[in-house]
Design a protein around this motif. Structure first.
Motif, PDB file in Angstrom:
ATOM      1  N   GLY B  64       0.833  -1.204   0.000  1.00  0.00           N
ATOM      2  CA  GLY B  64       0.000   0.000   0.000  1.00  0.00           C
ATOM      3  C   GLY B  64       0.867   1.254   0.000  1.00  0.00           C
ATOM      4  O   GLY B  64       0.565   2.232  -0.685  1.00  0.00           O
ATOM      5  N   PHE B  67       2.427   1.611  -3.500  1.00  0.00           N
ATOM      6  CA  PHE B  67       1.422   2.136  -4.438  1.00  0.00           C
ATOM      7  C   PHE B  67       1.172   3.624  -4.156  1.00  0.00           C
ATOM      8  O   PHE B  67       0.969   4.416  -5.077  1.00  0.00           O
ATOM      9  N   GLY B  68       1.180   3.979  -2.880  1.00  0.00           N
ATOM     10  CA  GLY B  68       0.993   5.380  -2.511  1.00  0.00           C
ATOM     11  C   GLY B  68       2.112   6.243  -3.078  1.00  0.00           C
ATOM     12  O   GLY B  68       1.877   7.344  -3.587  1.00  0.00           O
ATOM     13  N   SER B  83      -3.582   1.379  -3.789  1.00  0.00           N
ATOM     14  CA  SER B  83      -3.081   1.551  -2.430  1.00  0.00           C
ATOM     15  C   SER B  83      -4.216   1.411  -1.414  1.00  0.00           C
ATOM     16  O   SER B  83      -4.092   0.702  -0.408  1.00  0.00           O
ATOM     17  N   ALA B 151      -2.092   8.932   0.171  1.00  0.00           N
ATOM     18  CA  ALA B 151      -0.816   8.391  -0.305  1.00  0.00           C
ATOM     19  C   ALA B 151       0.313   8.768   0.649  1.00  0.00           C
ATOM     20  O   ALA B 151       1.179   7.939   0.962  1.00  0.00           O
ATOM     21  N   ALA B 154       0.060   6.549   3.516  1.00  0.00           N
ATOM     22  CA  ALA B 154       0.470   5.181   3.184  1.00  0.00           C
ATOM     23  C   ALA B 154       1.988   5.059   3.164  1.00  0.00           C
ATOM     24  O   ALA B 154       2.539   4.070   3.654  1.00  0.00           O
TER      25      ALA B 154
END
Lengths: 224, 240
Positions: B64, B67-68, B83, B151, B154
């Protein structure tokens, strides 16, 4: 950038000096927490790990107040637009906010730690002071960095006051672990014992990691 | 947009099938093949559920964060969705990890919670931190800002996971006997094989659920954008 940071910092300190919002509230909360500890634990004086735990919870509670008020002047009085429109780097804003929080924390500790020594601590505070200053200063830097990051994260939400403590407490847990273990050694009944080197090292590493993270991410938080 | 839904959905059926077969195989091995551990007996078999689940959950949290980071780098909303779904899913699995961990602790040490087991404690702290993800996310109204702030959270939390594990481990004055640490070297072959297959099954399960949720979320987003367009076109027609 240093100049910008100093200007922004002066603004924050001037606001605090005129309004006297954060620091007195933080100091009062710290004092009240110490009284609560006396009654909650049912003891006249404490030492060792227990004393160190009480001190850290007190300081942590006080810092939560400071963190949630950190961006309030910007948010409520529309100072955000002014700061963002001004040709300053985001890093300067981060540095100024973290330094302001650091100064608030140091002032609060100058009041709360002697008070803790008088009200709760069962061993003399004097011999522990040199070690305590080092540990607290390192921990304050970590709290200031994470605090500036968390308050910037939470300020744009509708539930700022709720988010700050629930975000900051887990994030600051490594600081509490290192700080309380180190000061537990300082409050031993037989006089302060040597602090294991890994605790200051852990605080320093934590500060460096979160400092770099904040430095990298601050652009995205204030980019409106 | 249309092809994006299909990209998320592609291979979902096969993946789900593989996850089911692997997990059934893994549990069959757990119950009928692997020997009971000499020390803890039958209850030790919860290890094959608890440990893979915990590892997958932590990897989900870290994924996550990655992806963030990609969302911040590229500014593409699809990374935010990835995410969000990874963290959301890991958060639910984390509850299962904490419950199975507590059951194991109760059965083998006699207490529901053991503070000197650093992995358990770190896991709780990580769980408490990630439990703030959704309150933070849904307290921000502007969708673009929501994606950006989520994000940042994360990434910070993803970096916090290893730091926290190291800190809690250091905080333990004495070291507790640790199953994975001691058994990766000393585990008999049958146990190691079962563990690895169970690990594979859990990973496939996580990927299946992640893809499924991603497909459903993007299909729902697509549906609402079509609805909005229809509504807009109807109003312009009426106006004309």
């Amino acid at each position: 950038m240093i100049g910008q940071t100093i200007t922004l910092l002066r603004k924050d300190l001037l606001l605090e000096f005129r309004d006297r919002e954060s620091v007195p509230a933080m100091a009062l909360l710290a004092a009240a927490t110490l009284v609560v500890f006396h009654f909650a634990l049912g003891q006249r004086s404490i030492s060792g790990e227990l004393a160190s735990g009480a001190l850290w919870v007190t300081l942590l509670f006080a810092s939560m107040l400071g963190i949630s008020r950190l961006f309030v002047a910007e948010q409520e009085d529309g100072g955000f637009d002014a700061v963002l429109l001004a040709p300053v780097e985001r890093t300067a804003i981060l540095l100024a906010k973290a330094t302001a929080l650091l100064i608030f924390l140091v002032i609060v500790e100058l009041i709360a730690v002697p008070m803790f020594g008088v009200l709760l601590l069962g061993v003399p505070l004097g011999p522990a002071i040199p070690g305590l200053i080092g540990v607290l200063l390192l921990a304050d830097i970590c709290i200031a960095i994470v605090g500036a990051l968390v308050s910037a994260l939470a300020i744009q939400t509708r539930i700022r006051e709720l988010l700050v403590p629930i975000l900051a407490l887990p994030l600051l847990l490594p600081v509490v672990i290192a700080g309380s273990r180190a000061s537990g050694q300082l409050f031993q009944p037989g006089g302060p014992a040597a602090v294991a080197g890994r605790w200051p090292l852990m605080l320093a590493l934590y500060g460096v990691v979160f400092g770099l993270l904040s430095f990298a991410l601050y652009d995205y938080l204030l980019d409106d | 947009m249309t092809d994006k839904t299909q990209v998320h959905g592609r291979g979902l059926r096969r993946l789900a099938f593989a996850a089911t077969i692997t997990l059934i195989g893994a549990f069959a091995m757990v119950f009928f093949w692997t020997p009971n551990e000499a020390d803890q007996g039958f209850i030790q078999k919860i290890f094959y559920l608890h440990v893979p689940l915990a590892i997958v959950t932590l990897c989900g949290f870290v994924a996550g964060g990655i992806f963030g980071f990609m969302q911040l780098r590229t500014g593409k909303r699809v990374w935010d969705l990835r995410s969000y779904v990874a963290i959301h899913l890991s958060l639910m699995l984390a509850v299962a990890v904490l419950i199975t961990g507590a059951i194991w602790a109760k059965a083998s040490w006699g207490h529901w919670w053991v503070w000197d087991e650093p992995v358990l404690v770190s896991f709780l702290v990580v769980f408490l931190l990630y439990a703030c993800y959704q309150p933070l996310r849904f307290a921000i109204e502007d969708p673009e800002r929501q994606a950006r702030y989520a994000a940042v959270f994360a990434v910070v939390a993803g970096a916090f996971v290893p730091i926290n594990f190291a800190a809690v481990r250091l905080a333990q004055a004495y070291t507790h006997p640790r199953t994975l640490g001691t058994t990766t070297g000393g585990m008999p072959g049958s146990m190691m094989l079962t563990f690895l297959i169970s690990m594979l099954g859990m990973t496939l399960l996580f990927m299946t659920l992640w893809k499924f949720e991603l497909t459903s979320k993007s299909a729902r987003m697509r549906l609402s954008s079509i609805r909005r367009r229809i509504a807009r076109e109807t109003t312009t027609e009426q106006a004309a």
